[in-house]
Design a protein around this motif. Sequence first.
Motif, mmCIF file in Angstrom:
data_model
loop_
_atom_site.group_PDB
_atom_site.id
_atom_site.type_symbol
_atom_site.label_atom_id
_atom_site.label_comp_id
_atom_site.label_asym_id
_atom_site.label_seq_id
_atom_site.Cartn_x
_atom_site.Cartn_y
_atom_site.Cartn_z
ATOM 1 N N GLN A 264 -13.387 -7.868 19.119
ATOM 2 C CA GLN A 264 -14.295 -6.735 18.898
ATOM 3 C C GLN A 264 -15.647 -7.193 18.354
ATOM 4 O OE1 GLN A 264 -11.986 -4.111 16.417
ATOM 5 N NE2 GLN A 264 -11.388 -2.867 18.177
ATOM 6 N N ASP A 265 -15.621 -8.118 17.394
ATOM 7 C CA ASP A 265 -16.887 -8.599 16.833
ATOM 8 C C ASP A 265 -17.701 -9.365 17.879
ATOM 9 O OD1 ASP A 265 -16.306 -7.442 14.410
ATOM 10 O OD2 ASP A 265 -15.590 -9.293 13.472
ATOM 11 N N ASN B 25 -13.045 -3.686 25.504
ATOM 12 C CA ASN B 25 -12.149 -3.779 26.646
ATOM 13 C C ASN B 25 -12.674 -4.787 27.667
ATOM 14 O OD1 ASN B 25 -9.844 -2.986 28.171
ATOM 15 N ND2 ASN B 25 -11.188 -1.798 29.495
ATOM 16 N N ASN B 26 -13.958 -4.731 27.955
ATOM 17 C CA ASN B 26 -14.577 -5.686 28.873
ATOM 18 C C ASN B 26 -14.429 -7.103 28.318
ATOM 19 O OD1 ASN B 26 -16.147 -7.064 30.740
ATOM 20 N ND2 ASN B 26 -18.044 -6.027 30.211
ATOM 21 N N VAL C 145 -10.798 -8.388 28.862
ATOM 22 C CA VAL C 145 -10.556 -8.740 30.262
ATOM 23 C C VAL C 145 -11.298 -10.024 30.627
ATOM 24 C CG1 VAL C 145 -10.957 -7.994 32.648
ATOM 25 C CG2 VAL C 145 -10.071 -6.376 30.974
ATOM 26 N N THR C 146 -12.554 -10.115 30.208
ATOM 27 C CA THR C 146 -13.362 -11.306 30.495
ATOM 28 C C THR C 146 -12.759 -12.533 29.828
ATOM 29 O OG1 THR C 146 -15.327 -9.934 30.693
ATOM 30 C CG2 THR C 146 -15.679 -12.285 30.334
ATOM 31 N N LEU C 147 -12.269 -12.382 28.599
ATOM 32 C CA LEU C 147 -11.653 -13.501 27.883
ATOM 33 C C LEU C 147 -10.388 -13.971 28.602
ATOM 34 C CD1 LEU C 147 -11.839 -15.319 25.412
ATOM 35 C CD2 LEU C 147 -10.546 -13.596 24.145
ATOM 36 N N HIS C 148 -9.591 -13.040 29.082
ATOM 37 C CA HIS C 148 -8.387 -13.398 29.838
ATOM 38 C C HIS C 148 -8.761 -14.211 31.080
ATOM 39 C CE1 HIS C 148 -4.474 -13.029 31.750
ATOM 40 N NE2 HIS C 148 -5.098 -12.609 32.837
#
Length: 184
Positions: A137-138, A148-149, A152-155
């Motif tokens: 979140q930070d 949320n983006n 998903v981007t981190l995954h």
Amino acid sequence: MPSDATQLARALHAHRDAFKAFLAARVGSAAEAEDLLQNGLAKAVQRAGDVRDDEKIVAWFYQLLRHSLVDHYRAKGAARRRDDALGTLIAALGDDTAPAAVLEKQLCTCLGGVVDTLKPLHAELLRRVDLDGESVQDAARTLKISANNASVTLHRARKELRTRLASFCGDCADGACLDCDCAD
């Protein structure tokens, strides 16, 4: 709606013991629960404008605490994975007296270079969340994207990093690049 952050803090303080018990039951430590509660109260004061209904302040804050718990466990998981990798490196080197900073540098020699080959947003999220321990979140807030983006981007970034490490380092990527001489 509370007219300001001070009124919100007072309203939440009335339920402080219940909030702390809620957190302690989930983290198993009064000290960790207190830390999470303090961080949660600080976030609540920053987001006082998000509260739309006085009667839902407590429910709103519990939701904020649940999100904080998720971030807390994600951060602990990332730290545990780093510690496990360092432990593997120490065992492979047979030297349990080596300074952690030296071992971490050896472990991450290839990683930094491969992370730099990813899309800029992917690389930045990986650095912030997985390497620096920042919450999703930070990091999302700093990068001006939704949480949320960011998740998903981190995954996707982690998946791409695994693929690129395997192709860059070969079989040694499975062993935390212990035998890798690619970065020389």
